[in-house]
Design an enzyme around this catalytic site. Structure first.
Site, short mmCIF file in Angstrom:
data_model
loop_
_atom_site.label_atom_id
_atom_site.label_comp_id
_atom_site.label_asym_id
_atom_site.label_seq_id
_atom_site.Cartn_x
_atom_site.Cartn_y
_atom_site.Cartn_z
CE LYS A 169 17.96 42.56 37.54
NZ LYS A 169 18.86 41.77 36.73
CD GLN A 205 20.79 41.56 33.59
OE1 GLN A 205 20.54 42.16 34.63
NE2 GLN A 205 20.05 40.57 33.16
CG ASP A 234 21.86 37.18 40.02
OD1 ASP A 234 20.65 37.40 40.21
OD2 ASP A 234 22.48 37.56 39.02
#
Ligand code: NDP
Length: 297
Positions: free
Chosen positions: A55, A99, A122
């Site tokens: 990422k 995460q 997200d």
């Protein structure tokens, strides 16, 4: 009958990352806006470390700022919530990603709920889930967004098509179903209690597999000519090679390829699209926060 066209997610993702990069260069030049993505990692889960590394690399390559916060595995919930609060108030951070999975002492739902919905790249916050369910403007979870982009690229207008989504998780199955409904598909969501799953799958013009069971969906579950999107990522032992693994999807690729019209491979299908869509979401979030119309990508 000829074999299915392989949907090249890797190539599609590279192209999307390029388009995001060009759009970032444009908003930076025109508005002085540099989108920033903060990624928070708690603990040392090796798979999560790989994701976070990828990422960061791709964020920087797209011309955005990457802020990384690696916290020890024994971090308390209050400390993580305090960091999220700080990032919510930081004007250089437009997207926040925590995460998952998180260590046991931390309630992931509580952490997701603490993220500013406008920075929730997200798309997991209940406000964004609600916006998606009601057709509002929010941030959409990256994996289903990537699946939809590939489907529209392949099939064009999806309206009226029968779509079957196998799996009803909050991060893949449910948002995927909402997106397909938004495209005017007739959507069926199947799960572990579905009766006669093969027959349900055989109805699908669009079949999405998001189950987490290696090669569960067989070739004779696929309607001839259907578009098959395999979200599954499963590690299975390599035959005859002790301690080695290979990745397979939730669809038996070799069988389904002979029946489907188009199909995503694993690896190289849905997986690469997820990070590319994260970059797209970060750019969208940054533009909205700056009061700029996000580019259509
Ligand atoms: P979950 O475990 O959260 O959900 C799995 C779903 O599959 C559940 O709804 C479950 O039903 C259903 N299911 C399980 N067994 C069966 C069965 N025998 N028949 C029918 N349905 C079944 O998984 P996720 O949604 O998080 O992930 C699904 C897969 O996608 C995994 O392989 C994961 O690794 C992969 N993934 C890939 C990503 C990518 O970037 N490519 C991103 C995210 C996930 P029920 O609700 O009834 O239990």
């Amino acid at each position: 009958m000829t074999d299915a066209t392989i949907i090249d997610g890797k190539g599609f993702a590279a192209n999307l990352r390029e388009r995001v990069g060009a759009a970032v260069a444009d908003v930076t030049k025109t508005h002085g806006l540099v989108p920033g993505l903060a990624v928070v990692l708690v603990g040392e889960d090796p798979a999560s470390q790989v994701y976070v590394r990828n990422k960061r690399k791709q964020t920087v390559e797209a011309g955005m700022q990457s802020f990384e916060h690696s916290l020890p595995a024994d971090t308390g919930e209050a400390d993580l919530l305090a960091l999220v609060d700080k990032l919510n108030r930081d004007g250089t951070v437009h997207g926040i990603l925590v995460q998952l999975p998180l260590p046991d002492q931390i309630d992931a739902d509580k952490v997701i709920a603490a993220i500013d919905p406008d920075k929730d790249v997200d798309g997991f916050h209940v406000i964004n889930a609600g916006r998606l369910a009601t057709g509002g403007q929010g941030l959409v979870p990256c994996t289903p967004l990537g699946c939809l982009m590939m489907l529209k690229d392949r099939l064009g207008d999806l309206s009226g098509l029968d779509a079957v989504v196998v799996g009803r998780s909050n991060i893949v199955g449910k948002p995927m179903a909402a997106l397909l409904l938004g495209e005017s598909c007739t959507v069926t969501v199947a799960h572990s209690r579905t009766r006669d799953l093969p027959a349900v799958c055989r109805r699908a013009d669009i079949l999405i597999a998001a189950v987490g069971r290696p090669e569960m969906i067989r070739g004779d579950w696929v309607k001839p000519g259907a578009a098959v999107i395999d979200v599954g990522i499963n590690r299975v032992p390599k035959e005859g090679e002790e301690g080695k693994y290979r990745l397979v999807g939730d669809v038996c690729f070799a069988e389904a390829q002979a029946v489907a019209g188009a199909i995503t491979p694993v690896p190289g299908g849905v997986g690469p699209m997820t990070i590319a869509c994260l970059l797209r979401n970060t750019l969208t979030a940054a533009c909205r926060q700056a009061g700029i119309e996000p580019p259509a990508l």
